[in-house]
Each structure stands twice: as C-alpha cells, then as structure tokens.
Motif scaffolding. Structure first.
Motif, PDB file in Angstrom:
ATOM      1  N   VAL A  74       0.837  -1.195   0.000  1.00  9.99           N
ATOM      2  CA  VAL A  74       0.000   0.000   0.000  1.00  9.99           C
ATOM      3  C   VAL A  74       0.875   1.248   0.000  1.00  9.99           C
ATOM      4  N   ILE A  75       0.452   2.245  -0.774  1.00 13.14           N
ATOM      5  CA  ILE A  75       1.059   3.567  -0.670  1.00 13.14           C
ATOM      6  C   ILE A  75      -0.052   4.568  -0.397  1.00 13.14           C
ATOM      7  N   ILE A  76       0.301   5.608   0.340  1.00 17.43           N
ATOM      8  CA  ILE A  76      -0.612   6.716   0.592  1.00 17.43           C
ATOM      9  C   ILE A  76       0.140   7.976   0.188  1.00 17.43           C
ATOM     10  N   CYS A  77      -0.506   8.794  -0.638  1.00 17.37           N
ATOM     11  CA  CYS A  77       0.175   9.986  -1.136  1.00 17.37           C
ATOM     12  C   CYS A  77      -0.690  11.219  -0.944  1.00 17.37           C
ATOM     13  N   ASP A  78      -0.023  12.376  -0.962  1.00 17.33           N
ATOM     14  CA  ASP A  78      -0.777  13.617  -1.036  1.00 17.33           C
ATOM     15  C   ASP A  78      -0.904  13.929  -2.528  1.00 17.33           C
ATOM     16  N   ARG A  79      -1.168  15.156  -2.928  1.00 21.44           N
ATOM     17  CA  ARG A  79      -1.382  15.446  -4.346  1.00 21.44           C
ATOM     18  C   ARG A  79      -0.102  15.386  -5.160  1.00 21.44           C
ATOM     19  N   ASP A  80       1.054  15.365  -4.478  1.00 19.75           N
ATOM     20  CA  ASP A  80       2.310  15.444  -5.206  1.00 19.75           C
ATOM     21  C   ASP A  80       3.278  14.295  -4.974  1.00 19.75           C
ATOM     22  N   ALA A  81       3.273  13.712  -3.785  1.00 26.22           N
ATOM     23  CA  ALA A  81       4.317  12.742  -3.454  1.00 26.22           C
ATOM     24  C   ALA A  81       3.795  11.664  -2.507  1.00 26.22           C
ATOM     25  N   ASP A  95       8.748  10.714  -1.053  1.00 23.26           N
ATOM     26  CA  ASP A  95       8.850  12.069  -1.597  1.00 23.26           C
ATOM     27  C   ASP A  95       9.064  12.132  -3.105  1.00 23.26           C
ATOM     28  N   LYS A  96       8.670  11.083  -3.833  1.00 23.65           N
ATOM     29  CA  LYS A  96       8.738  11.114  -5.304  1.00 23.65           C
ATOM     30  C   LYS A  96       7.416  11.642  -5.838  1.00 23.65           C
ATOM     31  N   LYS A  97       7.468  12.340  -6.967  1.00 21.51           N
ATOM     32  CA  LYS A  97       6.258  12.889  -7.577  1.00 21.51           C
ATOM     33  C   LYS A  97       5.415  11.786  -8.205  1.00 21.51           C
ATOM     34  N   MET A  98       4.112  11.961  -8.133  1.00 21.86           N
ATOM     35  CA  MET A  98       3.166  10.994  -8.674  1.00 21.86           C
ATOM     36  C   MET A  98       3.209  10.995 -10.202  1.00 21.86           C
ATOM     37  N   SER A  99       2.845   9.867 -10.794  1.00 24.71           N
ATOM     38  CA  SER A  99       2.745   9.800 -12.256  1.00 24.71           C
ATOM     39  C   SER A  99       1.550  10.648 -12.697  1.00 24.71           C
ATOM     40  N   GLU A 100       1.589  11.094 -13.932  1.00 23.35           N
ATOM     41  CA  GLU A 100       0.483  11.885 -14.473  1.00 23.35           C
ATOM     42  C   GLU A 100      -0.813  11.080 -14.470  1.00 23.35           C
ATOM     43  N   GLU A 101      -0.704   9.778 -14.724  1.00 13.59           N
ATOM     44  CA  GLU A 101      -1.889   8.919 -14.750  1.00 13.59           C
ATOM     45  C   GLU A 101      -2.557   8.861 -13.373  1.00 13.59           C
ATOM     46  N   LEU A 102      -1.735   8.764 -12.318  1.00 14.61           N
ATOM     47  CA  LEU A 102      -2.292   8.725 -10.965  1.00 14.61           C
ATOM     48  C   LEU A 102      -2.891  10.080 -10.586  1.00 14.61           C
ATOM     49  N   GLU A 103      -2.268  11.152 -11.042  1.00 14.15           N
ATOM     50  CA  GLU A 103      -2.841  12.483 -10.811  1.00 14.15           C
ATOM     51  C   GLU A 103      -4.217  12.597 -11.457  1.00 14.15           C
ATOM     52  N   GLU A 104      -4.373  12.030 -12.651  1.00 14.91           N
ATOM     53  CA  GLU A 104      -5.662  12.053 -13.349  1.00 14.91           C
ATOM     54  C   GLU A 104      -6.719  11.269 -12.578  1.00 14.91           C
ATOM     55  N   GLU A 119      -2.035  -2.404 -19.914  1.00 13.74           N
ATOM     56  CA  GLU A 119      -1.916  -0.997 -19.545  1.00 13.74           C
ATOM     57  C   GLU A 119      -1.770  -0.870 -18.031  1.00 13.74           C
ATOM     58  N   LYS A 120      -0.546  -0.951 -17.554  1.00 13.65           N
ATOM     59  CA  LYS A 120      -0.275  -0.822 -16.126  1.00 13.65           C
ATOM     60  C   LYS A 120       0.054   0.632 -15.799  1.00 13.65           C
ATOM     61  N   MET A 121      -0.637   1.169 -14.786  1.00 15.52           N
ATOM     62  CA  MET A 121      -0.428   2.554 -14.374  1.00 15.52           C
ATOM     63  C   MET A 121       0.698   2.628 -13.344  1.00 15.52           C
ATOM     64  N   PRO A 122       1.798   3.330 -13.658  1.00 15.49           N
ATOM     65  CA  PRO A 122       2.879   3.447 -12.678  1.00 15.49           C
ATOM     66  C   PRO A 122       2.497   4.401 -11.545  1.00 15.49           C
ATOM     67  N   ILE A 123       3.119   4.200 -10.390  1.00 16.27           N
ATOM     68  CA  ILE A 123       2.886   5.092  -9.252  1.00 16.27           C
ATOM     69  C   ILE A 123       3.621   6.402  -9.487  1.00 16.27           C
ATOM     70  N   THR A 124       4.899   6.271  -9.819  1.00 15.12           N
ATOM     71  CA  THR A 124       5.737   7.429 -10.147  1.00 15.12           C
ATOM     72  C   THR A 124       6.319   7.174 -11.533  1.00 15.12           C
ATOM     73  N   ALA A 125       6.935   8.178 -12.101  1.00 17.30           N
ATOM     74  CA  ALA A 125       7.504   8.030 -13.442  1.00 17.30           C
ATOM     75  C   ALA A 125       8.565   6.937 -13.496  1.00 17.30           C
ATOM     76  N   SER A 126       9.285   6.731 -12.393  1.00 14.89           N
ATOM     77  CA  SER A 126      10.393   5.774 -12.411  1.00 14.89           C
ATOM     78  C   SER A 126      10.157   4.553 -11.523  1.00 14.89           C
ATOM     79  N   GLY A 127       8.937   4.336 -11.073  1.00 12.04           N
ATOM     80  CA  GLY A 127       8.665   3.253 -10.142  1.00 12.04           C
ATOM     81  C   GLY A 127       8.645   1.876 -10.778  1.00 12.04           C
TER      82      GLY A 127
END
Length: 180
Positions: A74-81, A95-104, A119-127
C-alpha cells in the motif's frame, strides 16, 4: 535556497503574484494552500501545504496494518508525493512525484481498478510497481491525496472486491480524520 532572479511587488492589498513558471515547476495549482514561514534574517518562505502530511505517521501505521493483515502493498500519497508506504521500498517512493496517470485518477475523484494487463499505471515516473486499486482522499470537498494498492510491474494482478473495499475504506477513514 536558490535565487530565481524574479522580483515582484506587493500590491495595496498585500498580495504578491507567484510567476507562472514557478507555479508550473513547483506544481502549485489555483486554490492550493501555501504555508508561510519566516526566519530571523527576514526571509519569507512559501511552502506547499499538505493536510495529509500532518497525518503522515498515522497514514504509515494504517498502510503497515493493511500490509500485515492482508499481505497487500500500500502507498498513501498527497497530491504530489508518496507520504507513506508499506510492502514496497519506502526509499524508492518516499517524496517522489506521482505519475500523471495517478494524478488524473485523483482529479476524477472516483475509484480506479486495474483491468487491462497491457496498460499498467505506474505510481511514479520511475517506479517498479503499478497501481492495482486507487481511491482519492477527499476532505471538505478538496482532493487531498490517494490510497493505492500496488504490485510489481512483472506480476499479473487484478484487484478483487475485498481489496477494492479496503482501499476505499482507508481513503474515507483518512478523509474523516482530516475533517475532524
């Protein structure tokens, strides 16, 4: 602290405009709360305010409990990380930024469940993990963050009803903690 070379004047109402380039770089959106700090040298510092950041310790405990009881990462994030993680390397996502897909997903304000293996949605760009199930945390009508169950990219996983309900419960519970 780094100087930008940008100078702005305060208007007669005490307002100052944060330039568009800085808002875009720092991912500050219209309506985002900013916390104001001052120091003894007279510096005024604006920092993005994260209401769920105040619950980081509590959110970590909640994520750890879900992981221990249900064997669910499980991960819990705010709007950015990512602010809390269990079942995955905390260092990898902290403290990594969320992927654009997760922001959407957060912007849509509704439950997301992974359905298509291609079509797997990444958590972060590099996760190295993808989102199995995600539910935005909404408090007082504002999007605060998101609770996600996650799996390694190389694994095939489709969320079941129990996983979906647990993620929804976590998001609603955290939103209630912020509203009280």
């Amino acid at each position: 602290m780094k100087a930008t070379g940008i100078v702005r004047r305060i208007d007669d109402l005490g307002r100052v405009v944060i330039p568009k380039e800085i808002r875009r770089t720092m991912r500050i959106r219209e309506g985002d709360p900013l916390e104001i700090y001052t120091d003894r040298e007279g510096e005024v510092i604006f920092k993005k305010y994260s209401p769920i950041g105040e619950l980081a310790s509590f959110a970590s405990q909640y994520a750890e409990t879900l992981h221990k009881i249900c064997a669910m990462a499980v991960i819990i994030c705010d709007r950015d990380a990512v602010i809390a993680a269990s079942g995955v390397s905390k260092r990898e996502y902290s403290d990594k930024k969320m992927s654009e897909e997760l922001e959407e997903v957060m912007e849509r304000r509704s439950l997301y469940t992974h359905k298509n293996e291609s079509e797997k949605m990444p958590i972060t760009a590099s996760g190295a993990h993808y989102v199995s199930c995600a539910m935005p945390i909404i408090a007082d009508g504002d999007i605060i963050g998101c609770v996600c169950s996650v799996f390694p990219m190389e694994e095939a996983h489709m969320p079941d009803e129990l996983e979906t309900k647990l993620i929804q419960t976590a998001a609603v519970f955290l939103s209630r903690q912020l509203e009280d």
